[in-house]
Write an enzyme that holds these catalytic residues in place. Structure first.
Site: not given
Ligand SMILES: NC(=O)c1ccc[n+]([C@@H]2O[C@H](COP(=O)([O-])OP(=O)(O)OC[C@H]3O[C@@H](n4cnc5c(N)ncnc54)[C@H](OP(=O)(O)O)[C@@H]3O)[C@@H](O)[C@H]2O)c1
Length: 345
Positions: A242, A130
């Site tokens: 950010h 990000c």
């Molecule tokens: N947040 C940011 O600013 C940002 C920016 C760039 C990239 N990212 C990337 O985007 C990704 C997600 O970030 P987020 O902020 O959305 O995280 P988050 O809010 O913690 O959400 C994680 C998601 O992944 C799912 N998940 C976890 N384990 C799983 C599994 N074994 N099988 C299928 N689904 C699973 C979760 O489902 P459940 O609800 O069922 O657990 C939830 O839907 C990460 O790779 C992160 O590095 C985030």
């Protein structure tokens, strides 16, 4: 005919934004399938005025799905993206699992949209971190005109960058402190409420953190391998958005006025730069918006051809979900993929 799109991580911060942005931008879909872990099966998520039921990633067959927007963390992506790609479904991945793989394009459409065409080797396209995404949107037009040699950036990163758990921790600690409860530290390394933490991701051997390393390596891959970049990444008690304080050194002489005009004309950027109280953008105003906001543009006289500016964006949108949907738009608009249902008809 539209594309069948699966969103993996649909219950998460980024996944929910992906669903919202697909709808807002009118991406041509025939069907949208929200997927998450087994824990979330049957949970409901919104897609426009529809409510969709979440299904389990592990039971889903991708063979008739065209595009998978993947945002469920690095280990899920490492296991699943190659299998999904092998089923002929193009994965646009938000994790860092494949970003540095030479067979996987790393794309910010305002900067290197043409790189998308390289997806065919593995059927995977990576989204940058990000903090890199918003930075390269700002650097690209300046690099084209002035030739950037070196970048020094300090980030002020919101807790939503650490997922739902990061947001919950700031919320819980802040409320707890008002009722004189000792804050419980789980997600971050120290208390985040009313504090700042100069540490994101793991430490590397040279003392930089992985988040700082990512900014260097990703900027080189997306924009120009010759650019030198040093970063200090800091977590701040902000929910969404950010911010970055950026200093650049260029090959060519640079003035603040010319830089401002170039940034004004560049895609994805809104310049908000009045030299008065409030004449700049803060994360509160950027949250929920698509633009990368640039403020505080000024010449940096401490180096030759230097410029300093402030850069803010919604990390869940340009930093993740919006960028992923923009990549899907490049695939669709350039006809790099056809809906499988049409090919079969
Ligand atoms: N947040 C940011 O600013 C940002 C920016 C760039 C990239 N990212 C990337 O985007 C990704 C997600 O970030 P987020 O902020 O959305 O995280 P988050 O809010 O913690 O959400 C994680 C998601 O992944 C799912 N998940 C976890 N384990 C799983 C599994 N074994 N099988 C299928 N689904 C699973 C979760 O489902 P459940 O609800 O069922 O657990 C939830 O839907 C990460 O790779 C992160 O590095 C985030």
């Amino acid at each position: 005919m539209g594309y069948k799109v699966a969103v993996v991580g649909a219950t998460g911060n980024v996944g929910r934004e992906m669903l919202a942005i697909l709808e807002e931008r009118g991406f041509p879909v025939s069907e949208v399938v929200p997927l998450a872990s087994r824990r979330s099966v049957g949970q409901e998520v919104s897609f426009g005025d529809k409510t969709l039921k979440v299904r389990a990633l592990e039971n889903y067959d991708f063979s008739d799905t065209d595009i998978c927007l993947m945002s469920a963390g690095g280990s899920v992506s490492k296991e699943w993206s190659p299998k999904i790609g092998a089923q002929g479904c193009v994965v646009i991945d938000n994790s860092s699992a494949f970003r540095y793989d030479s067979d996987v394009p790393l794309v910010v459409p305002e900067v290197n949209a043409d790189a998308v065409a390289g997806f065919t080797k593995r059927n995977i396209i990576a989204n940058p971190n990000c903090s890199t995404a918003q930075l390269v949107v700002a650097l690209k037009p300046l690099h084209d005109r002035f030739g950037i040699k070196r970048v020094v950036v300090s980030t002020y990163q919101s807790v939503s960058g650490a997922g739902k758990e990061g947001m919950d921790e700031l919320d819980r600690q802040t409320k707890g402190l008002y009722s004189l409860k000792e804050p419980e530290v789980q997600k971050f390394s120290k208390r985040i409420a009313f504090n700042v933490i100069p540490h994101i991701d793991v430490f590397m051997e040279d003392g930089f953190t992985k988040e700082e390393w990512k900014m260097t390596v990703e900027t080189k891959k997306i924009l120009d391998p010759k650019i030198k970049l040093t970063a200090t990444c800091v977590r701040v008690p902000v929910f969404i958005g950010h911010s970055e304080a950026v200093n650049i050194e260029c090959e060519q002489p640079v003035t603040a006025d010319e830089a401002r005009e170039i940034l004004r004309a560049a895609p994805g950027i809104l310049v908000d730069d009045k030299r008065e109280a409030g004449g700049y953008t803060t994360p509160i105003e950027a949250a929920g918006e698509d633009a990368t906001y640039i403020s505080r543009i000024r010449e940096d006289a401490t180096v030759e051809n230097g410029l300093a500016f402030w850069c803010v964006s919604d990390n869940l949108r340009k930093g993740a979900a919006l960028n992923a949907v923009q990549i899907a738009e490049v695939l669709a608009n350039r006809k790099l993929i056809q809906p499988k249902a049409r090919a079969a008809a």
